[in-house]
Enzyme design. Structure first.
Site, PDB file in Angstrom:
ATOM      1  N   ASP A   1       0.978  -1.144   0.114  1.00  0.00           N
ATOM      2  CA  ASP A   1       0.054   0.062   0.224  1.00  0.00           C
ATOM      3  C   ASP A   1       0.868   1.176  -0.001  1.00  0.00           C
ATOM      4  O   ASP A   1       2.207   1.227   0.093  1.00  0.00           O
ATOM      5  CB  ASP A   1      -1.031  -0.010   1.276  1.00  0.00           C
ATOM      6  CG  ASP A   1      -0.264  -0.049   2.480  1.00  0.00           C
ATOM      7  OD1 ASP A   1       0.589   0.955   2.676  1.00  0.00           O
ATOM      8  OD2 ASP A   1      -0.323  -0.680   3.455  1.00  0.00           O
TER       9      ASP A   1
ATOM     10  N   HIS B   1       8.588  -5.200  -1.265  1.00  0.00           N
ATOM     11  CA  HIS B   1       7.919  -6.349  -1.719  1.00  0.00           C
ATOM     12  C   HIS B   1       7.046  -5.678  -2.917  1.00  0.00           C
ATOM     13  O   HIS B   1       6.043  -6.531  -3.371  1.00  0.00           O
ATOM     14  CB  HIS B   1       6.843  -6.846  -0.791  1.00  0.00           C
ATOM     15  CG  HIS B   1       7.386  -8.065   0.051  1.00  0.00           C
ATOM     16  ND1 HIS B   1       6.966  -8.189   1.343  1.00  0.00           N
ATOM     17  CD2 HIS B   1       8.736  -8.403   0.050  1.00  0.00           C
ATOM     18  CE1 HIS B   1       7.546  -9.385   1.744  1.00  0.00           C
ATOM     19  NE2 HIS B   1       8.921  -9.240   1.065  1.00  0.00           N
TER      20      HIS B   1
ATOM     21  N   ASN C   1       4.250  -5.076  18.067  1.00  0.00           N
ATOM     22  CA  ASN C   1       3.368  -5.939  17.641  1.00  0.00           C
ATOM     23  C   ASN C   1       2.274  -6.423  18.454  1.00  0.00           C
ATOM     24  O   ASN C   1       2.176  -6.300  19.791  1.00  0.00           O
ATOM     25  CB  ASN C   1       4.091  -7.378  17.090  1.00  0.00           C
ATOM     26  CG  ASN C   1       3.583  -7.831  15.718  1.00  0.00           C
ATOM     27  OD1 ASN C   1       3.369  -7.104  14.912  1.00  0.00           O
ATOM     28  ND2 ASN C   1       3.316  -9.121  15.818  1.00  0.00           N
ATOM     29  N   LEU C   2       1.072  -6.586  17.761  1.00  0.00           N
ATOM     30  CA  LEU C   2      -0.163  -6.860  18.516  1.00  0.00           C
ATOM     31  C   LEU C   2      -0.088  -8.276  19.301  1.00  0.00           C
ATOM     32  O   LEU C   2      -0.396  -8.406  20.444  1.00  0.00           O
ATOM     33  CB  LEU C   2      -1.468  -6.805  17.495  1.00  0.00           C
ATOM     34  CG  LEU C   2      -2.716  -6.701  18.214  1.00  0.00           C
ATOM     35  CD1 LEU C   2      -3.068  -5.456  19.139  1.00  0.00           C
ATOM     36  CD2 LEU C   2      -3.885  -6.847  16.964  1.00  0.00           C
TER      37      LEU C   2
HETATM   38  P1  OAD Z   1       1.087 -10.729   8.304  1.00  0.00           P
HETATM   39  O1  OAD Z   1      -0.376 -10.603   8.508  1.00  0.00           O
HETATM   40  O2  OAD Z   1       1.688 -11.943   8.259  1.00  0.00           O
HETATM   41  O3  OAD Z   1       1.408 -10.228  10.076  1.00  0.00           O
HETATM   42  C1  OAD Z   1       0.800  -9.000  10.630  1.00  0.00           C
HETATM   43  C2  OAD Z   1       1.116  -8.874  12.018  1.00  0.00           C
HETATM   44  O4  OAD Z   1       0.648  -7.582  12.323  1.00  0.00           O
HETATM   45  C3  OAD Z   1       0.650  -9.801  12.850  1.00  0.00           C
HETATM   46  O5  OAD Z   1       1.748 -10.675  13.683  1.00  0.00           O
HETATM   47  C4  OAD Z   1      -0.241  -9.130  13.920  1.00  0.00           C
HETATM   48  O6  OAD Z   1      -0.178  -9.574  15.287  1.00  0.00           O
HETATM   49  C5  OAD Z   1       0.189  -7.678  13.681  1.00  0.00           C
HETATM   50  N1  OAD Z   1      -0.916  -6.817  13.806  1.00  0.00           N
HETATM   51  C6  OAD Z   1      -2.298  -6.667  13.464  1.00  0.00           C
HETATM   52  N2  OAD Z   1      -2.745  -5.694  13.781  1.00  0.00           N
HETATM   53  C7  OAD Z   1      -1.986  -4.814  14.452  1.00  0.00           C
HETATM   54  C8  OAD Z   1      -2.037  -3.664  14.910  1.00  0.00           C
HETATM   55  N3  OAD Z   1      -3.082  -2.807  15.056  1.00  0.00           N
HETATM   56  N4  OAD Z   1      -0.891  -3.101  15.464  1.00  0.00           N
HETATM   57  C9  OAD Z   1       0.326  -3.784  15.563  1.00  0.00           C
HETATM   58  N5  OAD Z   1       0.388  -4.919  14.989  1.00  0.00           N
HETATM   59  C10 OAD Z   1      -0.816  -5.551  14.408  1.00  0.00           C
HETATM   60  O7  OAD Z   1       1.878  -9.615   7.529  1.00  0.00           O
HETATM   61  P2  OAD Z   1       3.132  -9.414   7.192  1.00  0.00           P
HETATM   62  O8  OAD Z   1       3.935  -9.980   8.393  1.00  0.00           O
HETATM   63  O9  OAD Z   1       3.249  -8.052   6.715  1.00  0.00           O
HETATM   64  O10 OAD Z   1       4.107 -10.574   0.869  1.00  0.00           O
HETATM   65  O11 OAD Z   1       3.428 -10.419   6.006  1.00  0.00           O
HETATM   66  C11 OAD Z   1       4.638 -10.482   5.276  1.00  0.00           C
HETATM   67  C12 OAD Z   1       4.363 -10.753   3.873  1.00  0.00           C
HETATM   68  O12 OAD Z   1       3.544 -11.794   3.623  1.00  0.00           O
HETATM   69  C13 OAD Z   1       3.680  -9.787   3.251  1.00  0.00           C
HETATM   70  O13 OAD Z   1       4.417  -8.451   2.701  1.00  0.00           O
HETATM   71  C14 OAD Z   1       3.082 -10.468   2.063  1.00  0.00           C
HETATM   72  C15 OAD Z   1       2.567 -11.663   2.598  1.00  0.00           C
HETATM   73  O14 OAD Z   1       2.679 -12.695   1.528  1.00  0.00           O
HETATM   74  C16 OAD Z   1       3.985 -10.148  -0.246  1.00  0.00           C
HETATM   75  O15 OAD Z   1       3.113  -9.840  -0.768  1.00  0.00           O
HETATM   76  C17 OAD Z   1       5.198 -10.425  -1.144  1.00  0.00           C
END
Ligand code: OAD
Length: 244
Positions: free
Chosen positions: A106, A121, A213-214
């Site tokens: 985004d 990414h 992180n949450l």
């Molecule tokens: P995830 O969906 O795997 O993880 C999101 C994290 O954010 C989780 O650990 C939640 O606990 C945390 N979370 C949720 N709401 C929150 C909030 N309000 N404040 C703080 N933390 C919060 O997402 P990513 O780790 O970004 O790749 O995923 C990594 C990659 O996997 C992405 O970039 C994407 C996906 O496949 C590609 O598109 C190449």
């Protein structure tokens, strides 16, 4: 004596945009699955890992393009939240080196005002020519077979790093990590490499490490300090304390 903090590297993931209304990937209610109507009207469920691959793009380009078209269109309905704005303020006011590396596709960090920013990414609002490598800004739907403005090949695809492809700007990221005094990870589950390994690289080079992180992430054990809660509250508080 604690090391003086001058160089900061921040990694963000889907969790930082959650409070803006962008769904995360792996948490409850995330885009773990994507539903499309098939021609007989019966919804099909597709695992995200099956949509975001070079193989899927080759086999079913219309499915992959529709997935990203829907996410690109959604950007018009969301805006940066206090966590994005706080990181932009830190970028503007921090006197030392700073690099914000986001896994998010985004555009909320740049709309929030961050400038020292890498999209490792890729970006929803960019199209990449698979034939010549040209990139162009893309705001609307991207039909499969759209022609490149430079080479004329019908090869424009979403400018997104799919599973199995190499993330962008790894040299610059590794350089920044090797001289970081502080590495901060915000809103990422630590499930996807190489981003999940940045904390280990930063530690190896002697950086302080903080996770915001949450929920506990897969990499929480690597961080010297973990703060649990919503990024929209914890990140502004952390930035305030750093700039104080
Ligand atoms: P995830 O969906 O795997 O993880 C999101 C994290 O954010 C989780 O650990 C939640 O606990 C945390 N979370 C949720 N709401 C929150 C909030 N309000 N404040 C703080 N933390 C919060 O997402 P990513 O780790 O970004 O790749 O995923 C990594 C990659 O996997 C992405 O970039 C994407 C996906 O496949 C590609 O598109 C190449």
């Amino acid at each position: 004596m604690p090391r003086e903090i001058r160089n900061i590297v921040i990694l963000t993931g889907a969790g930082i945009s959650a409070e803006s209304g962008v769904p995360t990937f792996r948490t409850k209610g995330g885009v773990n699955y994507w539903e499309v109507e098939s021609s007989d009207g019966v919804p099909n469920l597709h695992k995200v890992e099956d949509v975001c691959t070079p193989q899927a793009l080759a086999r079913r380009p219309e499915l992959v393009h529709r997935f990203y078209d829907a996410r690109r269109a959604k950007l018009a309905e969301v805006g940066p939240n206090p966590a994005h704005l706080a990181l932009a303020r830190l970028d503007a006011e921090w006197p030392g080196e700073l690099l914000l590396v986001t896994q998010n596709v985004d555009d909320l960090h740049e709309r929030g005002g961050s400038e020292r920013l890498i999209h490792m990414h890729g970006e929803l609002k960019s199209a990449l020519c698979a034939a010549c490598g040209h990139r162009e800004t893309w705001e609307d739907g991207l039909p499969p077979g759209a022609e490149c403005a430079i080479c004329g090949e019908p090869a424009l695809r979403p400018d997104i790093v799919f599973f199995g492809e190499m993330p962008y700007h790894m040299d610059a990221i590794e350089r920044a990590l090797s001289s970081a005094d502080l590495f901060v990870s915000i809103g990422t589950s630590g499930a996807v490499y190489p981003a999940a390994g940045f904390v280990q690289t930063a530690r190896y080079h002697g950086a302080e490490t903080l996770e915001i992180n949450l929920d506990p992430s897969e990499g929480s054990g690597w961080f010297a300090e973990s703060r649990r809660g919503p990024a929209g509250t914890l990140v502004p508080a952390w930035v305030d304390s750093l700039l104080a």
